[in-house]
Design a protein around this motif. Sequence first.
Motif, PDB file in Angstrom:
ATOM      1  N   LEU A 110       0.827  -1.202   0.000  1.00 24.93           N
ATOM      2  CA  LEU A 110       0.000   0.000   0.000  1.00 24.93           C
ATOM      3  C   LEU A 110       0.862   1.253   0.000  1.00 24.93           C
ATOM      4  O   LEU A 110       0.542   2.246  -0.662  1.00 24.93           O
ATOM      5  N   LEU A 111       1.956   1.227   0.762  1.00 23.35           N
ATOM      6  CA  LEU A 111       2.867   2.365   0.768  1.00 23.35           C
ATOM      7  C   LEU A 111       3.521   2.552  -0.595  1.00 23.35           C
ATOM      8  O   LEU A 111       3.750   3.678  -1.039  1.00 23.35           O
ATOM      9  N   GLN A 162      14.871  15.188 -10.361  1.00 25.20           N
ATOM     10  CA  GLN A 162      14.270  16.109  -9.405  1.00 25.20           C
ATOM     11  C   GLN A 162      12.783  15.813  -9.187  1.00 25.20           C
ATOM     12  O   GLN A 162      12.267  15.950  -8.075  1.00 25.20           O
ATOM     13  N   LEU A 163      12.092  15.412 -10.251  1.00 19.79           N
ATOM     14  CA  LEU A 163      10.673  15.068 -10.114  1.00 19.79           C
ATOM     15  C   LEU A 163      10.496  13.832  -9.243  1.00 19.79           C
ATOM     16  O   LEU A 163       9.592  13.773  -8.398  1.00 19.79           O
ATOM     17  N   VAL A 164      11.351  12.838  -9.450  1.00 23.00           N
ATOM     18  CA  VAL A 164      11.273  11.617  -8.638  1.00 23.00           C
ATOM     19  C   VAL A 164      11.579  11.942  -7.177  1.00 23.00           C
ATOM     20  O   VAL A 164      10.883  11.478  -6.262  1.00 23.00           O
ATOM     21  N   ASP A 165      12.620  12.749  -6.935  1.00 24.10           N
ATOM     22  CA  ASP A 165      12.949  13.139  -5.561  1.00 24.10           C
ATOM     23  C   ASP A 165      11.784  13.884  -4.911  1.00 24.10           C
ATOM     24  O   ASP A 165      11.458  13.662  -3.739  1.00 24.10           O
ATOM     25  N   GLY A 166      11.155  14.792  -5.676  1.00 33.66           N
ATOM     26  CA  GLY A 166      10.015  15.539  -5.146  1.00 33.66           C
ATOM     27  C   GLY A 166       8.852  14.637  -4.797  1.00 33.66           C
ATOM     28  O   GLY A 166       8.182  14.830  -3.777  1.00 33.66           O
ATOM     29  N   VAL A 188       8.774   9.393   1.828  1.00 34.33           N
ATOM     30  CA  VAL A 188       9.797   8.355   1.720  1.00 34.33           C
ATOM     31  C   VAL A 188      11.181   8.964   1.880  1.00 34.33           C
ATOM     32  O   VAL A 188      12.088   8.352   2.441  1.00 34.33           O
ATOM     33  N   ARG A 189      11.351  10.197   1.402  1.00 33.75           N
ATOM     34  CA  ARG A 189      12.624  10.904   1.477  1.00 33.75           C
ATOM     35  C   ARG A 189      12.423  12.158   2.323  1.00 33.75           C
ATOM     36  O   ARG A 189      11.454  12.900   2.138  1.00 33.75           O
ATOM     37  N   ILE A 190      13.351  12.400   3.244  1.00 27.99           N
ATOM     38  CA  ILE A 190      13.334  13.598   4.092  1.00 27.99           C
ATOM     39  C   ILE A 190      14.737  14.199   4.043  1.00 27.99           C
ATOM     40  O   ILE A 190      15.697  13.582   4.502  1.00 27.99           O
ATOM     41  N   ILE A 235      20.946  15.244   8.846  1.00 23.88           N
ATOM     42  CA  ILE A 235      20.874  13.930   8.216  1.00 23.88           C
ATOM     43  C   ILE A 235      19.840  13.959   7.084  1.00 23.88           C
ATOM     44  O   ILE A 235      18.754  14.531   7.231  1.00 23.88           O
ATOM     45  N   SER A 236      20.171  13.332   5.975  1.00 26.35           N
ATOM     46  CA  SER A 236      19.229  13.154   4.876  1.00 26.35           C
ATOM     47  C   SER A 236      18.722  11.715   4.894  1.00 26.35           C
ATOM     48  O   SER A 236      19.517  10.785   4.776  1.00 26.35           O
ATOM     49  N   VAL A 237      17.419  11.561   5.081  1.00 25.55           N
ATOM     50  CA  VAL A 237      16.819  10.230   5.035  1.00 25.55           C
ATOM     51  C   VAL A 237      16.464   9.945   3.582  1.00 25.55           C
ATOM     52  O   VAL A 237      15.567  10.565   3.017  1.00 25.55           O
ATOM     53  N   ARG A 238      17.159   9.021   2.963  1.00 27.62           N
ATOM     54  CA  ARG A 238      16.961   8.726   1.545  1.00 27.62           C
ATOM     55  C   ARG A 238      15.790   7.773   1.299  1.00 27.62           C
ATOM     56  O   ARG A 238      15.137   7.857   0.271  1.00 27.62           O
ATOM     57  N   PHE A 239      15.569   6.852   2.210  1.00 21.41           N
ATOM     58  CA  PHE A 239      14.522   5.857   1.977  1.00 21.41           C
ATOM     59  C   PHE A 239      14.000   5.350   3.313  1.00 21.41           C
ATOM     60  O   PHE A 239      14.760   4.820   4.120  1.00 21.41           O
TER      61      PHE A 239
END
Length: 288
Positions: A39-40, A198-202, A209-211, A247-251
Amino acid sequence: MKVTSAALKFSIALGGACVILYSIRIGHFPQGLALGDGLLFLLAAGCFGFMYAIFVAGLIGLGSCLSPVTNRVLKFSSWIMTKLRGKKTESLYELEPFQWAAVPFAFLALVMIGGLGQQDHSVYLKLLAVAVMLHFLYSVVIDTGRKLRAAEKLQGTVIETPDKAKASTDADKYKNVYLIVCFLMVLMPLLLGGVSGQLVDGAMRLANVRIDEAVIYTKAPYDALLPDSLIAKDLKSPEGYKAYKGISVRFKGFGSTTVIAFKDGVATRQLEIPNDQIIVEKQTTKRT
């Protein structure tokens, strides 16, 4: 309704493909997936489909706002070709004129282009060119749709005429052109705009999912792998945990691990931490 349903399915499928490409991009493949993670995954795919649909609609609106200029340029080019060839050049499709309803979409597109072009200024020119090409494709879709409806209406007549027999062939041709051009309209900004990453990251940010800016709390042995310069001494941590900022949370969200990235000197390191060993706090305001 069929076109809308197909577009929705296609956008989710495209979003799912982009989530997979994002995983490849950061070098992380989720493991230990549960049923709820599906679902996520659909949520992340839907976020990309929603964002991308708005982006494409905005570019089409921008192309419509530029049409008073681009249509004149195209007609002038056709006039030049007529003079050079000695005979009139007939246009296969009718160009759509400017429509005031496109102005809000054009404004939205300019805002998105302004944000996407901050990292690479060449994106401005690329996306303007894509907007012009999308207007031409949009004109083909609208004109082909009119011709397709006319051919289908002629097919429905009771009297057999040569025009009715020809209408069947024309309807198939217009339907194929309609579907192919719609497909090109969807993919063109992604392939030629230079902003797919950039679109995928956004979309991943929209799905949480990404912070990019986060505070994490982790404990041994993973805290020993993080540089001491990132320790947030002004934050209260749970017993046994240490707080780190910058910290960058990638996934996060899928699977049994969370992927983080952080600066360590001049290098950027990436680390996978089990979900039961990390707490992620999203920063909404700057701390003083």
